[in-house]
Write a protein that holds these residues in place. Structure first.
Motif, PDB file in Angstrom:
ATOM      1  N   PHE A  94      31.504  39.348   1.342  1.00 29.98           N
ATOM      2  CA  PHE A  94      32.649  38.444   1.464  1.00 29.98           C
ATOM      3  C   PHE A  94      32.107  37.030   1.330  1.00 29.98           C
ATOM      4  O   PHE A  94      31.316  36.575   2.152  1.00 29.98           O
ATOM      5  N   PHE A  95      32.537  36.335   0.279  1.00 29.41           N
ATOM      6  CA  PHE A  95      32.040  34.999  -0.058  1.00 29.41           C
ATOM      7  C   PHE A  95      33.165  34.003   0.192  1.00 29.41           C
ATOM      8  O   PHE A  95      34.212  34.052  -0.448  1.00 29.41           O
ATOM      9  N   LEU A  96      32.918  33.085   1.120  1.00 26.81           N
ATOM     10  CA  LEU A  96      33.947  32.134   1.566  1.00 26.81           C
ATOM     11  C   LEU A  96      33.592  30.702   1.191  1.00 26.81           C
ATOM     12  O   LEU A  96      32.453  30.274   1.336  1.00 26.81           O
ATOM     13  N   SER A  97      34.598  29.976   0.736  1.00 19.45           N
ATOM     14  CA  SER A  97      34.490  28.522   0.593  1.00 19.45           C
ATOM     15  C   SER A  97      35.834  27.937   0.997  1.00 19.45           C
ATOM     16  O   SER A  97      36.726  28.650   1.453  1.00 19.45           O
ATOM     17  N   GLY A  98      35.972  26.630   0.862  1.00 21.33           N
ATOM     18  CA  GLY A  98      37.235  26.020   1.254  1.00 21.33           C
ATOM     19  C   GLY A  98      37.149  24.511   1.267  1.00 21.33           C
ATOM     20  O   GLY A  98      36.243  23.912   0.670  1.00 21.33           O
ATOM     21  N   SER A  99      38.098  23.889   1.950  1.00 22.30           N
ATOM     22  CA  SER A  99      38.179  22.430   2.005  1.00 22.30           C
ATOM     23  C   SER A  99      38.459  21.979   3.432  1.00 22.30           C
ATOM     24  O   SER A  99      39.277  22.572   4.140  1.00 22.30           O
ATOM     25  N   ASP A 100      37.761  20.926   3.840  1.00 25.57           N
ATOM     26  CA  ASP A 100      37.900  20.340   5.172  1.00 25.57           C
ATOM     27  C   ASP A 100      38.890  19.185   5.055  1.00 25.57           C
ATOM     28  O   ASP A 100      38.554  18.121   4.555  1.00 25.57           O
TER      29      ASP A 100
ATOM     30  N   ASN B 175      36.554  27.716  10.711  1.00 27.89           N
ATOM     31  CA  ASN B 175      37.091  28.308   9.484  1.00 27.89           C
ATOM     32  C   ASN B 175      36.381  29.606   9.117  1.00 27.89           C
ATOM     33  O   ASN B 175      36.973  30.488   8.497  1.00 27.89           O
ATOM     34  N   TYR B 176      35.102  29.711   9.467  1.00 26.71           N
ATOM     35  CA  TYR B 176      34.319  30.862   9.018  1.00 26.71           C
ATOM     36  C   TYR B 176      34.859  32.181   9.560  1.00 26.71           C
ATOM     37  O   TYR B 176      34.821  33.199   8.852  1.00 26.71           O
TER      38      TYR B 176
ATOM     39  N   SER C  56      46.475  26.260   6.227  1.00 26.45           N
ATOM     40  CA  SER C  56      46.301  27.681   6.523  1.00 26.45           C
ATOM     41  C   SER C  56      46.765  27.975   7.939  1.00 26.45           C
ATOM     42  O   SER C  56      46.164  27.519   8.922  1.00 26.45           O
ATOM     43  N   ALA C  57      47.825  28.765   8.065  1.00 25.11           N
ATOM     44  CA  ALA C  57      48.307  29.156   9.389  1.00 25.11           C
ATOM     45  C   ALA C  57      47.246  29.971  10.124  1.00 25.11           C
ATOM     46  O   ALA C  57      47.095  29.861  11.351  1.00 25.11           O
ATOM     47  N   GLU C  58      46.482  30.783   9.385  1.00 25.55           N
ATOM     48  CA  GLU C  58      45.405  31.577   9.987  1.00 25.55           C
ATOM     49  C   GLU C  58      44.344  30.660  10.587  1.00 25.55           C
ATOM     50  O   GLU C  58      43.826  30.909  11.677  1.00 25.55           O
ATOM     51  N   HIS C  59      44.031  29.584   9.876  1.00 21.76           N
ATOM     52  CA  HIS C  59      43.020  28.656  10.372  1.00 21.76           C
ATOM     53  C   HIS C  59      43.503  27.923  11.619  1.00 21.76           C
ATOM     54  O   HIS C  59      42.772  27.808  12.612  1.00 21.76           O
ATOM     55  N   ILE C  60      44.698  27.412  11.568  1.00 18.02           N
ATOM     56  CA  ILE C  60      45.218  26.650  12.710  1.00 18.02           C
ATOM     57  C   ILE C  60      45.309  27.531  13.944  1.00 18.02           C
ATOM     58  O   ILE C  60      44.931  27.129  15.052  1.00 18.02           O
ATOM     59  N   ALA C  61      45.765  28.775  13.764  1.00 18.36           N
ATOM     60  CA  ALA C  61      45.844  29.700  14.894  1.00 18.36           C
ATOM     61  C   ALA C  61      44.462  30.030  15.441  1.00 18.36           C
ATOM     62  O   ALA C  61      44.250  30.093  16.661  1.00 18.36           O
ATOM     63  N   GLY C  62      43.502  30.221  14.542  1.00 15.69           N
ATOM     64  CA  GLY C  62      42.157  30.567  14.979  1.00 15.69           C
ATOM     65  C   GLY C  62      41.458  29.423  15.689  1.00 15.69           C
ATOM     66  O   GLY C  62      40.789  29.627  16.712  1.00 15.69           O
TER      67      GLY C  62
END
Length: 518
Positions: free
Chosen positions: A43-49, A236-237, A97-103
């Protein structure tokens, strides 16, 4: 443990377009991920801050809303990822990302429930570029060591995380090897920092100073505070894996795996090897197993930076020179762990010397000779003499040494060992001179005919192996090489033992056209 792995880039601020340093981290991490795929599901993750004050200030300078700015700029990063052939499985956006905010909110609550969050008045020197407080002793001539700007003195009441509580547990993780840091010099840096004494860290900002931007602190008594951007961003990770919902991805790629890898630049080592693991310890979640730290790409010895005004546009490089050239330079020329200077002249030189003249010439020779001398049908190999034995030994040695280097996250060493085989194969062709063997065979020399078959077959095996070995580094070129051999572009190492005798081959088109500095 299941045969899985998690790997991530950092998530960059999107206050401006990406520079070559971002491309370096993307390409590095992609090569590591593709290497791991040889034996694991990855699982390879990237994103934006997106929740940083830097983004807010950039939007204000343009006279637009912060959300508008990040929505626009994140597309530049997504396009760069596509242009470089980066095989991310998920790209997380921290502002939407709702998943990010919740986490992020749930991890905060866990830290609070553990008794690791408290309030106090604070005054310190803050660099907006780093989004970090600095002690006076950490400054260079009174300036931030990263951005060379004078930090701002900030006084406010913030919420703090009891980082000091986790010094011994962190040292235990590092010294036991349960959490490894590459290279060793960075491990020493981290352990020295912890042993010098950990101070508690501020993990919130006033809504006023954050300009109303960021994830609110989940406490009705703290509605004037938002989460400090790094505390939000680091979560985020696990948020991308859906940890709050205990998803299958979270179980497979974080809880049940033995390989949780973060790749980052040296400027954010402290956040990833100290703050983030301490947060995970407090929250009761598994820690990363490996932290891989790269240096900076420089220009005339100075770090490439948007704020310093010397950024190199990687999209422009890809558009002018192509994906293969950019990826190859970054992985073959730059240390995985130290700083390195960039120049377009060097990019073109390495591409022309290694890819066009070295590898491209080898593929062209073997396919053209097979078409010319055997009507495109690969012959079976005869007995191996000393030159063939030496070539086979080099192929096995280069494979083992390249894979071992990638296990250590050393892409430059890995490619150097691959190129040992490229040079050996070209030298073998020159030594065996199949054009002379073909001339003798035409005159009825059966021994020369058998030797010619052996040369064509053994060189084919090397080129096929090179096509597989190069997949983590230049995946498009790898696919073109294997296609030129009429092999499956996704051929795996376990299939290299298959006998290709009789395979139909056509003369390969130029795989790496020569470049000039544009």
């Amino acid at each position: 443990m299941s045969a899985t792995a998690f790997i991530s880039t950092t998530i960059p601020y999107v206050n401006a377009q990406p520079h070559l340093g971002h491309a370096f981290e993307y390409v590095q991490t992609d090569s590591f991920a593709r290497h791991m795929m040889r034996q694991r599901d990855v699982f390879f993750l990237s994103g934006s801050d997106e929740n940083s004050l830097k983004n807010v200030l950039a939007a204000q300078r343009e006279g637009i809303a912060t959300q508008q700015l990040v929505d626009r700029n994140v597309r530049y990063f997504e396009r760069l990822i596509e242009a470089l052939g980066i095989g991310v499985d998920h790209f997380i956006r921290t502002s939407v990302s709702a998943e990010h905010i919740a986490g992020a909110t749930e991890i905060w609550k866990r830290l609070e429930a553990r008794g690791d969050i408290y309030s106090k008045d604070y005054e310190g020197l803050y660099c907006v570029g780093c989004e970090q407080f600095y002690a006076p002793a950490e400054l260079v001539d009174g300036k931030c060591p990263e951005h060379l700007t004078v930090p701002e003195m900030i006084s406010e009441q913030n919420l703090f995380f009891r980082l000091s509580r986790y010094a011994e547990p962190l040292l235990a993780e590092l010294e036991s090897g349960r959490m490894r840091v590459f290279p060793e010099s960075r491990l020493n840096e981290v352990t020295s920092f912890i042993r010098s004494g950990l101070d508690d860290i501020s993990i919130s900002r006033s809504v006023e100073r954050a300009r109303g931007w960021g994830i609110p602190v989940p406490d009705s008594d703290s509605d004037s505070q938002v989460m400090y951007v790094w505390i939000d961003a680091l979560t985020n990770y696990v948020n991308a894996l859906g940890w709050t919902r205990d998803t299958e991805n979270y179980r497979r790629f974080w809880v049940d795996t033995d390989k949780r890898v973060h790749v980052m630049g040296k400027g954010v080592l402290r956040f990833h090897a100290v703050y983030w693991p301490a947060m995970l310890l407090s929250a009761g979640l598994p820690l990363p197993t490996e932290v891989v730290v790269h240096g900076y790409i420089t220009s005339a010895g100075q770090k490439l930076s948007k704020s310093l005004g010397n950024a190199v546009d990687p999209m422009d490089l890809v558009e002018r020179y192509g994906q293969d050239a950019v990826r190859y330079l970054l992985l073959a020329d730059f240390s995985p762990f130290g700083d390195g200077d960039f120049s377009e002249e060097r990019l073109v030189s390495r591409y022309n010397t290694d890819l066009a003249n070295g590898l491209g010439n080898l593929v062209s020779r073997i396919t053209a000779m097979t078409v010319r001398y055997r009507d495109g049908a690969l012959p079976a190999s005869g007995a191996l003499d000393a030159p063939e034995t030496a070539l086979v030994e080099q192929a096995l040695t280069s494979t083992a040494e390249s894979l071992s280097a990638m296990d250590r996250y050393d892409h430059r060493e890995a490619l150097a060992r691959v190129w040992d085989l490229v040079r050996k194969a070209n030298a073998y062709v020159d030594e065996r001179a199949p054009w002379h063997l073909a001339r003798s065979a035409e005159q009825g020399d059966t021994e020369a005919a058998r030797s010619l078959d052996t040369v064509l077959h053994q060189t084919y095996l090397v080129v096929r192996r090179l096509g597989v070995l190069l997949r983590p580094f230049v995946p498009d070129a790898s696919a073109r090489i294997l296609t030129a051999l009429n092999e499956d572009p996704q051929l795996q190492e376990k299939d290299l033992s298959a006998d290709p005798s009789g395979r139909r081959i056509e003369k390969a088109p130029p795989l790496f056209p020569k470049l000039e500095v544009a």
